[in-house]
Design an enzyme around this catalytic site. Structure first.
Site, mmCIF file in Angstrom:
data_model
loop_
_atom_site.group_PDB
_atom_site.id
_atom_site.type_symbol
_atom_site.label_atom_id
_atom_site.label_comp_id
_atom_site.label_asym_id
_atom_site.label_seq_id
_atom_site.Cartn_x
_atom_site.Cartn_y
_atom_site.Cartn_z
ATOM 1 N N HIS A 66 0.836 -1.220 0.000
ATOM 2 C CA HIS A 66 0.000 0.000 0.000
ATOM 3 C C HIS A 66 0.859 1.255 0.000
ATOM 4 C CE1 HIS A 66 -3.286 -2.637 0.982
ATOM 5 N NE2 HIS A 66 -2.670 -3.064 2.056
ATOM 6 N N HIS A 91 5.785 6.645 6.236
ATOM 7 C CA HIS A 91 5.403 6.142 4.914
ATOM 8 C C HIS A 91 4.916 7.315 4.069
ATOM 9 C CE1 HIS A 91 1.682 6.228 7.244
ATOM 10 N NE2 HIS A 91 1.192 6.665 6.117
ATOM 11 N N HIS A 93 2.391 8.892 0.596
ATOM 12 C CA HIS A 93 1.242 8.815 -0.320
ATOM 13 C C HIS A 93 1.597 9.711 -1.503
ATOM 14 C CE1 HIS A 93 -1.308 7.112 2.929
ATOM 15 N NE2 HIS A 93 -0.520 7.863 3.706
ATOM 16 N N HIS A 117 3.924 10.699 6.169
ATOM 17 C CA HIS A 117 3.335 10.533 7.509
ATOM 18 C C HIS A 117 4.314 9.819 8.423
ATOM 19 C CE1 HIS A 117 -0.900 10.686 5.535
ATOM 20 N NE2 HIS A 117 -0.450 11.892 5.841
ATOM 21 N N THR A 198 -5.880 6.802 7.537
ATOM 22 C CA THR A 198 -6.439 7.062 6.203
ATOM 23 C C THR A 198 -6.481 5.788 5.365
ATOM 24 O OG1 THR A 198 -4.328 7.552 5.145
ATOM 25 C CG2 THR A 198 -5.458 9.383 6.264
ATOM 26 N N THR A 199 -6.143 4.654 6.015
ATOM 27 C CA THR A 199 -6.292 3.361 5.344
ATOM 28 C C THR A 199 -7.154 2.477 6.230
ATOM 29 O OG1 THR A 199 -4.406 2.414 6.502
ATOM 30 C CG2 THR A 199 -3.963 3.434 4.364
#
Ligand SMILES: NS(=O)(=O)c1c(F)c(F)c(S(=O)(=O)CCO)c(N[C@H]2CCCc3ccccc32)c1F
Ligand SMILES: [Zn+2]
Length: 263
Positions: A66, A91, A93, A117, A198-199
């Site tokens: 992800h 991680h 995005h 993040h 947010t996941t």
């Protein structure tokens, strides 16, 4: 294995079927409307402790299907009174090479190229991130907006290893470095609100701190982040590039976004 994606039949509009919190309240990310903010003078500069990791320390850079994530030692912590939050991982995005806008939070409707993040857990109350992840006071995530511009030497400290984690579940060891150098200069200027992962499982367990100032990475560095990794496994025949791994903004529904600065 977690069965969710950012697009298609298992995309974000379907998450709530298997992960009910994703359809609940206090969801993240949000579009931060700067005319609806409330200045809060009690919001002190974020204090980071032990962020300067020695090169003898080895971190795990991994592709979890992800995102690209970097493990962080729990002796690293941030203090945002009254609590101390220990680091767990960081991680990213991002969008794609063709659409270089993939941040999760928006500011006045503007989406940035990417977003970093740094996930922390409330170590005053919980032993580790897994114990904290579903508790309303469990997590604190630092969000940093990313723009394409100047070359960022700190980013290269892990980006130069990204070809070792092209496929899902691949991991490499990278030497420690000063994680503070990934953050913007002004740690005293940020937006603050109560939100969620947010996941999936989208637990409403996150105290969000989004720094006002974006950081910059070069076009080449952005290209590397946005085109090097796949969400599919190495041996899978049809490889699926990992891009567009951002959730769309959620309803703020009367949540007040606090801000630590007044212009
Ligand atoms: N945007 S976000 O909400 O900050 C966010 C992500 F976007 C994200 F992809 C991840 S993940 O890479 O673990 C993929 C699936 O959760 C996390 N993981 C957190 C929460 C889940 C459990 C856990 C356990 C150990 C360390 C970190 C985490 C995440 F918090
Ligand atoms: Zn994230």
């Amino acid at each position: 294995a977690d069965k969710w994606t950012y697009n298609g039949p298992e995309g974000e509009h379907h998450w709530s079927r298997h992960y009910p919190f994703c359809g609940g309240a206090f969801q993240s990310p949000i579009d931060i409307q700067t005319d609806l903010l409330r200045f809060d003078p009690t919001l002190r500069p974020i204090e980071l402790h032990d962020y300067n990791l020695s090169a003898n320390e080895h971190l795990t850079l991994g592709n979890n299907g992800h995102s690209v994530q970097l493990s962080l030692p729990s002796r690293m912590f941030l203090s945002s009174p009254p609590h101390r939050y220990s680091a767990a991982q960081l991680h990213f995005h991002w969008g794609s090479t063709s659409t270089p806008t993939g941040s999760e939070h928006l500011v006045n409707g503007k989406r940035f190229a990417a977003e970093m993040h740094i996930v922390h857990f409330n170590s005053d109350k919980y032993a580790n991130v897994s114990m904290a992840v579903d508790k309303s006071d469990g997590l604190a995530v630092l969000g940093v907006l990313v723009e394409v511009g100047e070359f960022n030497p700190a980013f290269d400290q892990f980006l130069k290893f990204i070809n070792g984690i092209k496929y899902r579940n691949q991991r490499v060891k990278v030497p420690g470095f000063n994680i503070r150098s990934l953050l913007p200069a002004r740690l005293d200027e940020y937006y603050r609100y109560d939100g969620s992962l947010t996941t999936p499982p989208c637990y409403p367990s996150v105290l969000w701190t989004l720094f006002r100032s974006p950081i910059q990475i070069s076009p080449k560095q952005f290209l590397s982040l946005a085109s090097a990794v796949y969400s599919s496994r190495a041996q899978e025949s049809n490889s699926v590039p990992m891009n567009g791994n951002y959730r769309r903004p959620q309803l703020a529904d009367h949540r007040v976004v606090l801000v630590s600065f007044q212009e």
